[in-house]
Design an enzyme around this catalytic site. Structure first.
Site, PDB file in Angstrom:
ATOM      1  CG  HIS A 108       8.263  19.303  15.760  1.00 21.09           C
ATOM      2  ND1 HIS A 108       8.916  19.619  13.808  1.00 21.09           N
ATOM      3  CD2 HIS A 108       9.247  19.386  16.496  1.00 21.09           C
ATOM      4  CE1 HIS A 108       9.684  20.042  14.236  1.00 21.09           C
ATOM      5  NE2 HIS A 108      10.342  19.250  15.246  1.00 21.09           N
ATOM      6  CE1 TYR A 139       4.433  21.279   7.758  1.00 22.99           C
ATOM      7  CE2 TYR A 139       4.195  20.837   5.593  1.00 22.99           C
ATOM      8  CZ  TYR A 139       4.080  19.933   6.729  1.00 22.99           C
ATOM      9  OH  TYR A 139       4.113  18.985   7.205  1.00 22.99           O
ATOM     10  N   PRO A 188       2.593  14.441  -0.699  1.00 26.15           N
ATOM     11  CG  PRO A 188       4.788  15.216  -1.475  1.00 26.15           C
ATOM     12  CD  PRO A 188       4.433  14.364  -1.447  1.00 26.15           C
ATOM     13  CE  LYS A 228      -2.837  13.591   8.160  1.00 27.79           C
ATOM     14  NZ  LYS A 228      -1.950  13.760   9.128  1.00 27.79           N
ATOM     15  CE1 TYR A 274       1.704  18.362   8.489  1.00 29.71           C
ATOM     16  CE2 TYR A 274       1.976  18.737  10.987  1.00 29.71           C
ATOM     17  CZ  TYR A 274       2.440  18.339   9.957  1.00 29.71           C
ATOM     18  OH  TYR A 274       4.050  18.421   9.230  1.00 29.71           O
TER      19      TYR A 274
HETATM   20  P1  RFL Z   1       7.632   2.005  -0.010  1.00 30.01           P
HETATM   21  O1  RFL Z   1       8.302   2.621   0.711  1.00 30.01           O
HETATM   22  O2  RFL Z   1       7.249   2.715  -1.156  1.00 30.01           O
HETATM   23  O3  RFL Z   1       8.123  -0.099  -0.002  1.00 30.01           O
HETATM   24  C1  RFL Z   1       7.769  -1.303  -1.023  1.00 30.01           C
HETATM   25  C2  RFL Z   1       8.927  -1.665  -1.376  1.00 30.01           C
HETATM   26  O4  RFL Z   1       8.569  -3.219  -2.007  1.00 30.01           O
HETATM   27  C3  RFL Z   1       9.793  -3.363  -3.102  1.00 30.01           C
HETATM   28  N1  RFL Z   1       9.177  -3.671  -4.454  1.00 30.01           N
HETATM   29  C4  RFL Z   1       8.923  -5.136  -4.767  1.00 30.01           C
HETATM   30  N2  RFL Z   1       9.173  -6.369  -3.647  1.00 30.01           N
HETATM   31  C5  RFL Z   1       9.329  -7.655  -4.608  1.00 30.01           C
HETATM   32  N3  RFL Z   1       8.746  -7.465  -5.766  1.00 30.01           N
HETATM   33  C6  RFL Z   1       7.989  -6.628  -6.305  1.00 30.01           C
HETATM   34  N4  RFL Z   1       7.785  -6.410  -7.838  1.00 30.01           N
HETATM   35  C7  RFL Z   1       8.857  -4.997  -5.390  1.00 30.01           C
HETATM   36  N5  RFL Z   1       8.472  -3.718  -5.424  1.00 30.01           N
HETATM   37  C8  RFL Z   1       8.543  -3.218  -5.346  1.00 30.01           C
HETATM   38  C9  RFL Z   1      10.259  -1.583  -3.438  1.00 30.01           C
HETATM   39  O5  RFL Z   1      11.914  -2.016  -3.644  1.00 30.01           O
HETATM   40  C10 RFL Z   1      10.107  -1.342  -1.160  1.00 30.01           C
HETATM   41  O6  RFL Z   1      11.391  -1.632  -1.485  1.00 30.01           O
HETATM   42  O7  RFL Z   1       6.490   1.625   0.162  1.00 30.01           O
HETATM   43  P2  RFL Z   1       5.293   1.274   1.778  1.00 30.01           P
HETATM   44  O8  RFL Z   1       6.164  -0.204   2.449  1.00 30.01           O
HETATM   45  O9  RFL Z   1       3.379   1.390   1.143  1.00 30.01           O
HETATM   46  O10 RFL Z   1       5.844   2.796   2.709  1.00 30.01           O
HETATM   47  C11 RFL Z   1       5.170   3.874   2.326  1.00 30.01           C
HETATM   48  C12 RFL Z   1       6.316   5.498   2.385  1.00 30.01           C
HETATM   49  O11 RFL Z   1       6.783   4.873   2.013  1.00 30.01           O
HETATM   50  C13 RFL Z   1       5.136   6.168   1.927  1.00 30.01           C
HETATM   51  O12 RFL Z   1       4.270   6.237   1.905  1.00 30.01           O
HETATM   52  C14 RFL Z   1       5.880   7.330   2.438  1.00 30.01           C
HETATM   53  O13 RFL Z   1       7.702   7.385   2.321  1.00 30.01           O
HETATM   54  C15 RFL Z   1       5.407   8.977   1.666  1.00 30.01           C
HETATM   55  N6  RFL Z   1       5.718  10.268   2.507  1.00 30.01           N
HETATM   56  C16 RFL Z   1       5.495  10.253   3.526  1.00 30.01           C
HETATM   57  N7  RFL Z   1       4.516  10.089   4.678  1.00 30.01           N
HETATM   58  C17 RFL Z   1       4.806  10.670   5.528  1.00 30.01           C
HETATM   59  O14 RFL Z   1       3.621  10.096   6.706  1.00 30.01           O
HETATM   60  N8  RFL Z   1       4.876  11.843   5.816  1.00 30.01           N
HETATM   61  C18 RFL Z   1       5.890  12.123   5.153  1.00 30.01           C
HETATM   62  O15 RFL Z   1       6.859  13.282   5.957  1.00 30.01           O
HETATM   63  C19 RFL Z   1       6.306  12.218   3.985  1.00 30.01           C
HETATM   64  N9  RFL Z   1       7.418  13.053   3.652  1.00 30.01           N
HETATM   65  C20 RFL Z   1       6.879  10.889   1.626  1.00 30.01           C
HETATM   66  C21 RFL Z   1       7.751  12.168   1.567  1.00 30.01           C
HETATM   67  C22 RFL Z   1       7.220  10.198   0.169  1.00 30.01           C
HETATM   68  C23 RFL Z   1       8.067  11.468  -0.037  1.00 30.01           C
HETATM   69  N10 RFL Z   1       8.454  10.553  -1.711  1.00 30.01           N
HETATM   70  C24 RFL Z   1       9.341  10.637  -2.543  1.00 30.01           C
HETATM   71  C25 RFL Z   1       7.276   9.740  -2.103  1.00 30.01           C
HETATM   72  C26 RFL Z   1       8.267  13.130   1.700  1.00 30.01           C
HETATM   73  C27 RFL Z   1       8.825  12.281   0.111  1.00 30.01           C
HETATM   74  C28 RFL Z   1       9.823  12.991  -0.735  1.00 30.01           C
HETATM   75  C1  PHB Z   2      10.087  15.296   5.724  1.00 28.24           C
HETATM   76  O1  PHB Z   2      11.094  15.586   7.013  1.00 28.24           O
HETATM   77  O2  PHB Z   2      10.379  14.518   4.331  1.00 28.24           O
HETATM   78  C2  PHB Z   2       8.499  15.502   5.270  1.00 28.24           C
HETATM   79  C3  PHB Z   2       8.252  16.013   6.622  1.00 28.24           C
HETATM   80  C4  PHB Z   2       7.148  16.524   6.411  1.00 28.24           C
HETATM   81  C5  PHB Z   2       5.752  17.137   4.942  1.00 28.24           C
HETATM   82  C6  PHB Z   2       7.017  15.998   4.089  1.00 28.24           C
HETATM   83  C7  PHB Z   2       8.137  15.710   3.983  1.00 28.24           C
HETATM   84  O3  PHB Z   2       4.912  17.611   5.071  1.00 28.24           O
END
Ligand code: RFL
Ligand code: PHB
Length: 397
Positions: free
Chosen positions: A75, A204, A296, A300, A388
C-alpha cells in the site's frame, strides 16, 4: 527434574520470540523458546495487519519473507475520512517512495513457526508455571512444568518476549523499573469477515459517532474496527449491529460499496500507551509488548516489537561473535528512543481520530480543523506519512 542448557532462553512464542529465535539461528546461536499457550492458540489471535519496511527487511533477513512478498498487499497510501469526506495521504510520494505491506500478524507468526519447525529448533508449547531466576547473576535460569514434570533451562541470557501479561517484566523488583501508562476511555471492537474490502487501501475514519477503521487481509478478507465504550461486551454486538454502525461512520461512497457477511472473529481490545524503562535487567532483556504497548491506531505495535528484536539479536551476535558487550549495554537506550517516538505518534493519531465526549463539540471542531490542515498542507501530510511508514532505524543518529 530435567536440566537443559542453551545460550539464549526465550520466553514467549509470539512474533517477538519467534523472530528472535530465527535471527539467532541464522547467526549460529542456540536458543530454546518456552511458550505458555499451544501453537494453535497463538495462531488464533487476530492482531496486527500493517508492516513497515524495516519489518519486511527483517523478515527477509530471517529467511521467512517469501510468502509475505507473494501474498502481502503493498500500500502506497491510506485515506483519512472526516466531516463526511475522504482524503488520501499519498505515503509513497510524501516519503520518497516508501510503502507499507498489509500482511496479517497471524501469517507472519505462521511463517516463523514453520521455519522453526523445519529447522528442527526447540519450542516448548503449553509450558506451565514458567519462572525466571537469577537474571542479576552470570547464571540465569528459566523453569517450567510440562506434563507434571519440572524442567530447568540454564542459559547465558533470558529474552522476555512474553507480551504485556507475561512473567518476565513482572519478575523485576519494583524499585528497578519505571512504568509510564495511559489508558484510553474506549476500546476497539474488531470484526474479521470473508468479504471483499470496501476500498483497496485502509480508511481511518473520524466520525461524531466514534472512530472506525476499514482494513483488510486479502482481496477476499476484510478487517474492520469500531471505537466502542470500554463497558461494551462483545456479546452485545450482533453482526447486523456492527455493520449498521460501521455504515453510519463511513462516507456515502464507502457505505454503498461495503459488502457485509458473517463475522469469522469478533473481539474487543482495550487501548493503552505503556512504556517500561529500562528494558535490560542484568542478563534479562524485555522485547516487544512485554516492554511497551501502543494504541493500534498508528499500526506500530508489531513493528516496534520487530525493531526491538533487531537490536537484541545484533547485541547477542556482537557478544558471541565479536566478544563485545557494547550492543548489550546500548540495547535499552536504542530501543527506547524509537519506542518513545512511535508511542508519541500513536497517542497523537489516536487523540486526533477518536471521539472524546468529554471534550464537547469544540473538541470535534479542533479535530476537524487539524485534519483539514493535515490533508491540505504538504508539511502536515509529510509529517503523518513519514511517521506512518516508520522512521529509519538510524533516525537522529
Ligand atoms: P505477543 O504477541 O503478546 O506474544 C507474547 C507471547 O508470550 C506468551 N506468554 C508466555 N509464555 C511463557 N510464559 C509466560 N508466563 C507467558 N506469558 C505470555 C503469550 O502466550 C504469547 O504467545 O507479544 P509480541 O511477540 O511482543 O508481539 C507484539 C504484537 O503482538 C503486538 O504489538 C501487535 O499485535 C500490536 N498491534 C498492531 N501492531 C502493528 O504493528 N500493526 C498493526 O496493525 C497492529 N494492529 C495490534 C493491532 C494489536 C491489537 N490488539 C488485539 C491488542 C490491532 C489490535 C486489535
Ligand atoms: C489491522 O488490519 O488489523 C490494522 C490495520 C491498521 C491499524 C491497526 C490494525 O492501524
Amino acid at each position: 527434574m530435567r536440566n537443559t542448557r542453551t545460550q539464549v532462553a526465550i520466553v514467549g512464542a509470539g512474533p517477538s520470540g519467534l523472530l528472535l529465535g530465527q535471527l539467532l539461528f541464522k547467526a549460529g546461536i542456540d536458543a530454546i523458546i518456552v511458550e505458555r499457550q499451544s501453537g494453535d492458540y497463538v495462531l488464533s489471535r487476530i492482531r496486527a495487519g500493517v508492516l513497515e519496511q524495516v519489518t519486511m527487511d527483517l523478515l527477509d533477513e530471517a529467511g521467512v519473507g517469501q510468502r509475505m512478498h507473494q501474498e502481502g498487499l503493498v500500500h502506497g497510501g491510506f485515506d483519512l475520512l472526516f466531516n463526511g469526506a475522504r482524503h488520501r495521504i499519498n505515503v509513497n510520494a510524501l516519503t520518497g517512495g516508501k510503502n507499507v505491506m498489509v500482511y496479517g500478524q497471524t501469517e507472519v507468526t505462521r511463517d516463523l513457526m514453520l521455519a522453526r519447525e523445519q529447522a528442527g529448533l526447540p519450542t516448548v508449547y503449553e509450558a506451565e508455571k514458567v519462572q525466571i531466576h537469577d537474571f542479576d547473576s552470570a547464571k540465569p535460569r528459566v523453569s517450567y512444568e510440562k506434563n507434571g514434570q519440572l524442567h530447568t533451562i540454564e542459559c547465558d541470557f533470558i529474552a522476555g518476549c512474553d507480551g504485556f501479561h507475561g512473567v518476565c517484566r513482572a519478575s523485576v523488583p519494583k524499585g528497578a523499573i519505571k512504568e509510564f501508562e495511559k489508558v484510553y476511555p474506549f476500546g476497539w471492537l474488531g470484526v474479521l469477515s470473508d468479504t471483499p474490502p470496501v476500498h483497496h487501501e485502509l480508511i481511518y475514519a473520524n466520525s461524531t459517532r466514534g472512530f472506525a477503521l476499514c482494513s483488510q487481509r486479502s482481496a477476499i478478507r476484510s478487517r474492520y474496527y469500531l471505537q466502542v465504550p470500554l463497558s461494551d461486551k462483545v456479546e452485545q454486538w450482533s453482526d447486523e449491529a456492527f455493520w449498521a454502525e460501521l455504515r453510519h461512520r463511513l462516507d456515502p461512497e464507502a457505505r454503498e460499496h461495503l459488502v457485509t457477511g458473517p463475522s469469522i472473529e469478533k473481539s474487543i481490545a482495550p487501548l493503552r500507551s505503556f512504556v517500561t524503562e529500562p528494558m535490560r535487567f542484568g542478563r534479562m532483556f524485555l522485547a516487544g509488548d512485554a516492554a511497551h504497548i501502543v494504541p493500534p491506531t498508528g499500526a506500530k505495535g508489531l513493528n516496534l516489537a520487530a525493531t526491538d528484536v533487531k537490536y537484541l539479536s545484533s547485541a547477542f551476535i556482537a557478544y558471541y561473535h565479536d566478544k563485545t558487550e557494547s550492543g548489550i549495554d546500548r540495547y535499552s537506550e536504542r530501543c527506547l528512543r524509537r519506542i518513545w517516538r512511535a508511542s508519541r505518534f500513536s497517542w497523537w493519531f489516536t487523540s486526533l481520530m477518536h471521539h472524546f465526549p468529554e471534550n464537547g463539540d469544540i473538541g470535534q471542531k479542533f479535530q476537524d480543523a487539524e485534519l483539514d490542515y493535515l490533508v491540505h498542507s504538504q508539511a502536515g501530510s509529510q509529517n503523518i506519512a513519514e511517521n506512518y511508514v516508520g522512521l529509519p532505524l538510524n533516525f537522529g543518529e
